[in-house]
Design a protein around this motif. Structure first.
Motif, PDB file in Angstrom:
ATOM      1  N   TRP A 158      -0.184   8.976   2.432  1.00 46.47           N
ATOM      2  CA  TRP A 158       0.965   9.001   1.526  1.00 46.47           C
ATOM      3  C   TRP A 158       2.222   8.476   2.204  1.00 46.47           C
ATOM      4  CZ3 TRP A 158       2.852   9.673  -3.278  1.00 46.47           C
ATOM      5  CH2 TRP A 158       4.178  10.091  -3.430  1.00 46.47           C
ATOM      6  N   TRP A 161       2.061   4.725   1.911  1.00 52.26           N
ATOM      7  CA  TRP A 161       2.232   4.189   0.554  1.00 52.26           C
ATOM      8  C   TRP A 161       3.585   4.576  -0.059  1.00 52.26           C
ATOM      9  CZ3 TRP A 161      -0.573   0.426  -1.176  1.00 52.26           C
ATOM     10  CH2 TRP A 161      -1.865   0.244  -0.691  1.00 52.26           C
ATOM     11  N   SER A 164       5.861   1.776  -0.648  1.00 48.78           N
ATOM     12  CA  SER A 164       5.477   0.681  -1.546  1.00 48.78           C
ATOM     13  C   SER A 164       6.455   0.599  -2.716  1.00 48.78           C
ATOM     14  CB  SER A 164       4.063   0.898  -2.081  1.00 48.78           C
ATOM     15  OG  SER A 164       4.019   2.036  -2.911  1.00 48.78           O
ATOM     16  N   LEU A 283      -5.446   5.365   4.784  1.00 50.04           N
ATOM     17  CA  LEU A 283      -4.925   4.323   3.904  1.00 50.04           C
ATOM     18  C   LEU A 283      -5.577   4.424   2.523  1.00 50.04           C
ATOM     19  CD1 LEU A 283      -3.120   1.749   3.784  1.00 50.04           C
ATOM     20  CD2 LEU A 283      -5.181   0.448   4.335  1.00 50.04           C
ATOM     21  N   TRP A 284      -6.894   4.663   2.497  1.00 52.39           N
ATOM     22  CA  TRP A 284      -7.629   4.746   1.229  1.00 52.39           C
ATOM     23  C   TRP A 284      -7.319   6.057   0.497  1.00 52.39           C
ATOM     24  CZ3 TRP A 284     -12.546   7.627   0.555  1.00 52.39           C
ATOM     25  CH2 TRP A 284     -13.079   7.448  -0.721  1.00 52.39           C
ATOM     26  N   GLY A 287      -3.720   6.215  -0.702  1.00 56.87           N
ATOM     27  CA  GLY A 287      -3.515   5.329  -1.842  1.00 56.87           C
ATOM     28  C   GLY A 287      -4.018   5.929  -3.141  1.00 56.87           C
ATOM     29  N   PHE A 309      -3.095  -1.558  -4.319  1.00 60.25           N
ATOM     30  CA  PHE A 309      -3.991  -0.637  -3.618  1.00 60.25           C
ATOM     31  C   PHE A 309      -5.395  -1.223  -3.479  1.00 60.25           C
ATOM     32  CE2 PHE A 309      -7.301   2.643  -4.232  1.00 60.25           C
ATOM     33  CZ  PHE A 309      -7.227   3.230  -2.978  1.00 60.25           C
TER      34      PHE A 309
END
Length: 529
Positions: A158, A161, A164, A283-284, A287, A309
């Motif tokens: 988190w 992201w 973003s 990261l996965w 996201g 993503f």
């Protein structure tokens, strides 16, 4: 339902990470005179602070106040003993393996020929099982680790992201509130892990060993560092992007330095691969979590965020696959071992879930190109559910040993005219102790010959096989066997030596020839790791 299924897959005990490969004297052994010391040897280096050997007499009292010591290579612990009188004694031990898992157990030894009543009393002495915990306690440990990994990966992902464009379009109050909630979730799950694992790690030492555990073992230090980072995060996070990334990297690296990775060589390669693996997973997971926040708070941004993503998720899956393969190659000396352990079976289940994720990701990309928002939302839910299952599997994986331990062989066969029991310890490549007891009818007399052989099977793709290795058993005069079979007489044989020199699949054979030249043959397939 999923928890119940996984609980059924691992119903009793987790596999210990440091396996006991040699005991001096051997478990259940009977000696005319007491041993000078107890020596327990393990297959990997141990934590050098929290460990013990206790020897209890028939009243359940410790026979010495001396403390056990650890060898320089940290693979064995030794306890010097005073002169032991005739009686039954219980040896109890506790260690922590290099990857932070407790291992313990108990076994009896007999000195002289104590009365049967004394044996019964000593048999009731406390017995400590290995790592872990069965039933509710064990399931709680697995669940705690699953939640902990979910919290750690969600929070660190988190933080990436959060910078973003789609997340920055959310109100700052919403973004900050979710950051704090994830921080609290991580702190609570960390304390949950500590609470569910502390007792098993301390063993019989109790709270007197708490200081050593927290300051002189890898797992304890990692807990303290993680707790410090967690508390510092409430003051530092969301202020600067570089500070968020540095904090997240430090948290993931702390985890990599306290698990399986630190017990496999080369350590730098396994720790680096594990850290990269965790970063890709974060990261996965982060996201997917960020997408869920956007879906609930700013739905018009949902599809646009998934487009960004999706590209990152594809890269993370590739990195996860490559780093995962490297870790498996480092953890397992032979890839066929993956089918021989709970860790390997669960890893295959996790791989199946990753394939589901890859397929789901492909469908998400397809429907995004088709601008089918309803299908995108539906397949996102599938992707999120697969993530939860993978995190649950990780909670189990991190508490199971990758390499299968060799277990001592206890083999008993009942034949028509002959019975046989064979014990091989530690039942690993190298020097082993072999003990064979045969029972023949009383009117037959002693056996003419008792022979043990081991036949190694050729490796796949290799037609050549070793000739059978003969194990030269020696008759043990004056030995006693506690097992009585009506109408039969027992004869005991033993030898010690390097008669199992190699790992691999083999067949152990015991041939018994009686006084009438009738031969009984017993065979058992086994695998040495």
């Amino acid at each position: 339902m999923i928890l119940s299924l996984l609980g059924g897959l691992f119903p009793r005990e987790a596999s210990a990470h440091a396996a006991l490969i040699s005991t001096e004297p051997a478990p259940n052994s009977r000696m005319e005179q007491g041993p000078e010391q107890i020596r327990l040897t393990f297959n990997e280096a141990l934590e050098e602070s929290v460990f013990y050997i206790h020897v209890l007499d028939q009243s359940g009292n410790k026979i010495t106040s001396e403390e056990a010591s650890m060898t320089q290579d940290r693979t064995a612990i030794v306890l010097k003993l005073p002169k032991l009188g005739e009686g039954l004694y219980v040896v109890s031990y506790h260690v922590i393996s290099g990857d932070g898992h407790p291992v313990g157990g108990s076994y009896p030894i007999t000195v002289g020929d104590p009365p049967a009543s004394g044996e019964a009393a000593a048999a009731e002495a406390p017995h400590e099982h290995g790592i872990g915990s069965s039933g509710v306690d064990g399931l709680l440990q697995f669940i705690a680790r699953g939640f902990w990994y979910a919290a750690m990966l969600s929070l660190t992902g988190w933080l990436f992201w959060r910078r973003s464009a789609s997340i920055q379009r959310l109100p700052e109050a919403v973004s900050s509130r979710w950051t704090r909630m994830l921080q609290l979730f991580y702190l609570i799950t960390l304390l949950f892990v500590v609470a569910t694992h502390l007792e098993s790690l301390l063993g019989g030492g109790g709270l007197s060993q708490l200081g050593n555990l927290l300051t002189r073992t890898g797992i304890g230090i990692s807990w303290l560092v993680s707790l410090a980072l967690s508390l510092l995060g409430f003051m530092l996070l969301t202020r600067r992007a570089w500070l968020d990334y540095t904090w997240a990297a430090a948290l993931l690296l702390t985890k990599s330095l306290s698990g399986h990775a630190v017990t496999f060589s080369p350590e730098w390669a396994s720790v680096l691969s594990d850290a990269v693996h965790l970063a890709a997973a974060a990261l996965w997971v982060g996201g997917l979590f960020a997408a869920a926040v956007i879906y609930t708070k700013k739905r018009d941004e949902f599809t646009g965020f998934l487009a960004a993503f999706s590209r990152a998720a594809l890269a993370s899956i590739v990195v996860l696959t490559v780093s995962g393969i490297i870790l498996v190659l480092l953890f397992l000396p032979d890839l066929t071992y993956i089918f021989d352990t709970q860790w390997g079976i669960l890893l295959l289940i996790k791989l199946g879930l990753v394939l589901v994720v890859a397929g789901t990701g492909a469908l998400l990309r397809y429907y995004m190109k088709k601008n089918n928002e309803q299908a995108v939302r539906s397949w996102y839910k599938v992707d999120f559910s697969a993530m939860l299952l993978i995190l649950l599997a990780v909670g189990f994986l991190t508490y199971l040993s990758p390499a299968p331990p060799n277990q001592p062989l206890n083999w008993h066969e009942m034949g028509k005219t002959a019975h046989m029991t064979a014990v091989v310890t530690p039942n690993a490549p190298g020097t082993n102790s072999f003990a064979v007891t045969v029972w023949l009818p009383e009117n037959t007399g002693a056996p003419k010959h008792v022979q043990m052989n081991v036949q190694y099977q050729p490796a796949a793709g290799n037609e050549e096989a070793l000739a059978p290795i003969q194990i030269p058993l020696e008759l043990q005069s004056g030995s006693k066997n506690e097992m009585k079979i009506a109408g039969f007489t027992a004869y005991s044989y033993a030898v010690q030596g390097p008669f199992l020199p190699l790992p691999g699949q083999c067949v152990l054979e015991v041939r018994i020839m009686d006084s009438n030249d009738d031969e009984t043959v017993f065979k058992k397939e086994m695998k040495l790791y």
